[in-house]
Write a protein that holds these residues in place. Structure first.
Motif, PDB file in Angstrom:
ATOM      1  N   ASN A 123       0.802  -1.235   0.000  1.00 23.23           N
ATOM      2  CA  ASN A 123       0.000   0.000   0.000  1.00 23.23           C
ATOM      3  C   ASN A 123       0.829   1.276   0.000  1.00 23.23           C
ATOM      4  OD1 ASN A 123      -2.477  -1.457   0.065  1.00 23.23           O
ATOM      5  ND2 ASN A 123      -2.138  -1.818   2.241  1.00 23.23           N
ATOM      6  N   HIS A 124       2.035   1.249  -0.615  1.00 24.79           N
ATOM      7  CA  HIS A 124       2.813   2.487  -0.704  1.00 24.79           C
ATOM      8  C   HIS A 124       2.192   3.429  -1.734  1.00 24.79           C
ATOM      9  CE1 HIS A 124       4.767   0.239  -4.034  1.00 24.79           C
ATOM     10  NE2 HIS A 124       5.014   1.446  -4.539  1.00 24.79           N
ATOM     11  N   THR A 125       2.634   4.671  -1.702  1.00 26.51           N
ATOM     12  CA  THR A 125       2.109   5.670  -2.626  1.00 26.51           C
ATOM     13  C   THR A 125       3.227   6.185  -3.530  1.00 26.51           C
ATOM     14  OG1 THR A 125       2.446   7.449  -1.028  1.00 26.51           O
ATOM     15  CG2 THR A 125       0.271   6.403  -1.062  1.00 26.51           C
ATOM     16  N   VAL A 126       2.821   6.753  -4.650  1.00 29.83           N
ATOM     17  CA  VAL A 126       3.742   7.351  -5.611  1.00 29.83           C
ATOM     18  C   VAL A 126       3.282   8.782  -5.840  1.00 29.83           C
ATOM     19  CG1 VAL A 126       4.569   7.270  -7.984  1.00 29.83           C
ATOM     20  CG2 VAL A 126       4.235   5.139  -6.727  1.00 29.83           C
ATOM     21  N   ASP A 127       4.145   9.737  -5.516  1.00 32.04           N
ATOM     22  CA  ASP A 127       3.827  11.153  -5.690  1.00 32.04           C
ATOM     23  C   ASP A 127       4.561  11.656  -6.925  1.00 32.04           C
ATOM     24  OD1 ASP A 127       3.312  13.836  -5.544  1.00 32.04           O
ATOM     25  OD2 ASP A 127       4.255  14.150  -3.590  1.00 32.04           O
ATOM     26  N   HIS A 128       3.814  11.926  -7.973  1.00 32.96           N
ATOM     27  CA  HIS A 128       4.427  12.350  -9.238  1.00 32.96           C
ATOM     28  C   HIS A 128       4.973  13.780  -9.194  1.00 32.96           C
ATOM     29  CE1 HIS A 128       3.673   8.876 -11.823  1.00 32.96           C
ATOM     30  NE2 HIS A 128       2.597   8.686 -11.084  1.00 32.96           N
ATOM     31  N   GLN A 129       4.557  14.594  -8.256  1.00 31.11           N
ATOM     32  CA  GLN A 129       5.014  15.973  -8.084  1.00 31.11           C
ATOM     33  C   GLN A 129       4.901  16.794  -9.376  1.00 31.11           C
ATOM     34  OE1 GLN A 129       8.910  15.673  -6.262  1.00 31.11           O
ATOM     35  NE2 GLN A 129       7.976  15.374  -4.269  1.00 31.11           N
ATOM     36  N   VAL A 130       3.884  16.488 -10.153  1.00 32.77           N
ATOM     37  CA  VAL A 130       3.603  17.223 -11.386  1.00 32.77           C
ATOM     38  C   VAL A 130       2.115  17.525 -11.394  1.00 32.77           C
ATOM     39  CG1 VAL A 130       3.593  17.111 -13.910  1.00 32.77           C
ATOM     40  CG2 VAL A 130       5.420  15.990 -12.642  1.00 32.77           C
ATOM     41  N   ASP A 131       1.762  18.763 -11.717  1.00 33.12           N
ATOM     42  CA  ASP A 131       0.345  19.107 -11.843  1.00 33.12           C
ATOM     43  C   ASP A 131      -0.123  18.739 -13.238  1.00 33.12           C
ATOM     44  OD1 ASP A 131       0.114  20.155  -9.281  1.00 33.12           O
ATOM     45  OD2 ASP A 131       0.852  22.124  -9.917  1.00 33.12           O
ATOM     46  N   GLY A 132      -0.832  17.667 -13.323  1.00 31.76           N
ATOM     47  CA  GLY A 132      -1.336  17.207 -14.614  1.00 31.76           C
ATOM     48  C   GLY A 132      -2.134  15.942 -14.428  1.00 31.76           C
ATOM     49  N   LYS A 133      -2.693  15.479 -15.516  1.00 30.19           N
ATOM     50  CA  LYS A 133      -3.493  14.258 -15.473  1.00 30.19           C
ATOM     51  C   LYS A 133      -2.565  13.043 -15.396  1.00 30.19           C
ATOM     52  CE  LYS A 133      -7.237  16.254 -18.127  1.00 30.19           C
ATOM     53  NZ  LYS A 133      -6.768  17.399 -18.893  1.00 30.19           N
ATOM     54  N   LYS A 134      -2.984  12.058 -14.610  1.00 26.34           N
ATOM     55  CA  LYS A 134      -2.232  10.807 -14.496  1.00 26.34           C
ATOM     56  C   LYS A 134      -2.961   9.728 -15.279  1.00 26.34           C
ATOM     57  CE  LYS A 134      -2.273  11.248  -9.966  1.00 26.34           C
ATOM     58  NZ  LYS A 134      -2.169  11.030  -8.536  1.00 26.34           N
ATOM     59  N   ILE A 135      -2.175   8.917 -15.959  1.00 27.78           N
ATOM     60  CA  ILE A 135      -2.733   7.769 -16.661  1.00 27.78           C
ATOM     61  C   ILE A 135      -2.017   6.524 -16.151  1.00 27.78           C
ATOM     62  CG2 ILE A 135      -1.154   7.977 -18.626  1.00 27.78           C
ATOM     63  CD1 ILE A 135      -3.536   7.044 -20.394  1.00 27.78           C
ATOM     64  N   ILE A 136      -2.753   5.441 -16.019  1.00 27.59           N
ATOM     65  CA  ILE A 136      -2.167   4.178 -15.590  1.00 27.59           C
ATOM     66  C   ILE A 136      -2.453   3.129 -16.660  1.00 27.59           C
ATOM     67  CG2 ILE A 136      -4.193   3.573 -14.187  1.00 27.59           C
ATOM     68  CD1 ILE A 136      -2.155   2.184 -12.246  1.00 27.59           C
ATOM     69  N   LEU A 137      -1.414   2.379 -16.987  1.00 27.49           N
ATOM     70  CA  LEU A 137      -1.523   1.332 -17.994  1.00 27.49           C
ATOM     71  C   LEU A 137      -1.141   0.018 -17.318  1.00 27.49           C
ATOM     72  CD1 LEU A 137       0.150   3.967 -19.526  1.00 27.49           C
ATOM     73  CD2 LEU A 137      -0.879   2.694 -21.364  1.00 27.49           C
ATOM     74  N   PRO A 138      -2.111  -0.868 -17.108  1.00 30.51           N
ATOM     75  CA  PRO A 138      -1.809  -2.149 -16.464  1.00 30.51           C
ATOM     76  C   PRO A 138      -1.279  -3.168 -17.484  1.00 30.51           C
ATOM     77  CG  PRO A 138      -4.173  -1.942 -16.815  1.00 30.51           C
ATOM     78  CD  PRO A 138      -3.541  -0.675 -17.332  1.00 30.51           C
ATOM     79  N   PHE A 139      -0.363  -4.005 -17.019  1.00 31.76           N
ATOM     80  CA  PHE A 139       0.171  -5.101 -17.822  1.00 31.76           C
ATOM     81  C   PHE A 139       0.145  -6.352 -16.959  1.00 31.76           C
ATOM     82  CE2 PHE A 139       1.894  -1.340 -19.714  1.00 31.76           C
ATOM     83  CZ  PHE A 139       1.918  -1.602 -21.069  1.00 31.76           C
ATOM     84  N   SER A 140      -0.159  -7.497 -17.579  1.00 31.06           N
ATOM     85  CA  SER A 140      -0.221  -8.730 -16.808  1.00 31.06           C
ATOM     86  C   SER A 140       0.748  -9.767 -17.366  1.00 31.06           C
ATOM     87  CB  SER A 140      -1.646  -9.277 -16.787  1.00 31.06           C
ATOM     88  OG  SER A 140      -2.075  -9.569 -18.101  1.00 31.06           O
ATOM     89  N   HIS A 141       1.123 -10.664 -16.483  1.00 36.71           N
ATOM     90  CA  HIS A 141       1.989 -11.797 -16.791  1.00 36.71           C
ATOM     91  C   HIS A 141       1.549 -12.911 -15.850  1.00 36.71           C
ATOM     92  CE1 HIS A 141       5.747 -14.203 -16.411  1.00 36.71           C
ATOM     93  NE2 HIS A 141       5.856 -13.927 -17.697  1.00 36.71           N
ATOM     94  N   ILE A 142       1.857 -14.140 -16.180  1.00 35.24           N
ATOM     95  CA  ILE A 142       1.446 -15.253 -15.333  1.00 35.24           C
ATOM     96  C   ILE A 142       1.968 -15.103 -13.895  1.00 35.24           C
ATOM     97  CG2 ILE A 142       3.378 -16.772 -15.940  1.00 35.24           C
ATOM     98  CD1 ILE A 142       1.243 -19.060 -16.025  1.00 35.24           C
ATOM     99  N   SER A 143       3.108 -14.418 -13.729  1.00 31.85           N
ATOM    100  CA  SER A 143       3.702 -14.234 -12.394  1.00 31.85           C
ATOM    101  C   SER A 143       3.138 -13.040 -11.633  1.00 31.85           C
ATOM    102  CB  SER A 143       5.219 -14.072 -12.510  1.00 31.85           C
ATOM    103  OG  SER A 143       5.783 -15.237 -13.055  1.00 31.85           O
ATOM    104  N   GLY A 144       2.373 -12.179 -12.299  1.00 30.43           N
ATOM    105  CA  GLY A 144       1.812 -11.018 -11.608  1.00 30.43           C
ATOM    106  C   GLY A 144       1.626  -9.847 -12.552  1.00 30.43           C
ATOM    107  N   ASN A 145       1.301  -8.718 -11.976  1.00 31.98           N
ATOM    108  CA  ASN A 145       0.998  -7.516 -12.753  1.00 31.98           C
ATOM    109  C   ASN A 145       2.040  -6.428 -12.529  1.00 31.98           C
ATOM    110  OD1 ASN A 145      -1.528  -8.588 -13.667  1.00 31.98           O
ATOM    111  ND2 ASN A 145      -2.338  -8.156 -11.638  1.00 31.98           N
TER     112      ASN A 145
END
Length: 154
Positions: A123-145
């Protein structure tokens, strides 16, 4: 967010994972992101600054996948995330951003890269420190994401 700008990061991610770790990723559906919660257990974060660009990139790995990558890249599989895994995530983050930077410079986008930072823990967080829209692109593999996040100034 411009696909012309995002696609080089996706290409670099897929290239680094397939050539360095023999990991084939299956892309999921991109979406907007409104919080700072990381999708995985360890994340590499790197800032980018140029004349017309200010942004950041993070790559967040689920623990089992990052341990699989460590095993395939370095021939060792620790029991859990340790200092060597953190170093590897920093290097992977740097390689992906560098690969995208090379492709983008050919299109006229120039930017400098900061030193990657690595954050880990449930449950850690990531602070991009940029004022703008964030996009997330998920990728999967048999071992995890893994989750590729990008944020750029408007």
């Amino acid at each position: 967010m411009n696909a012309e700008f995002i696609n080089p990061f996706i290409s670099a991610l897929i290239n680094v994972m397939s050539t360095m770790a023999q990991i084939e990723l299956k892309p999921g559906k991109p979406k907007r992101k409104s919080d700072d919660k990381a999708g995985g257990d360890i994340s590499g974060l790197i800032g980018m600054v140029g004349e017309n660009i200010k942004g950041s990139l993070s790559i967040s790995f689920e623990e089992n996948l990052v341990l699989e990558i460590m095993d395939k890249m370095l021939g060792e599989r620790p029991a859990s995330i340790n200092a060597d895994v953190k170093d590897m995530v920093g290097e992977i983050t740097n390689m992906i951003c560098g690969g995208a930077k090379n492709e983008l410079s050919q299109k006229g986008f120039e930017f400098g890269m900061a030193t990657p930072m690595v954050v880990s823990g449930k449950n850690h967080t990531v602070d991009h420190q940029v004022d703008g829209k964030k996009i997330i692109l998920p990728f999967s593999h048999i071992s995890g994401n893994l989750y590729l996040e990008m944020c750029f100034n408007d």
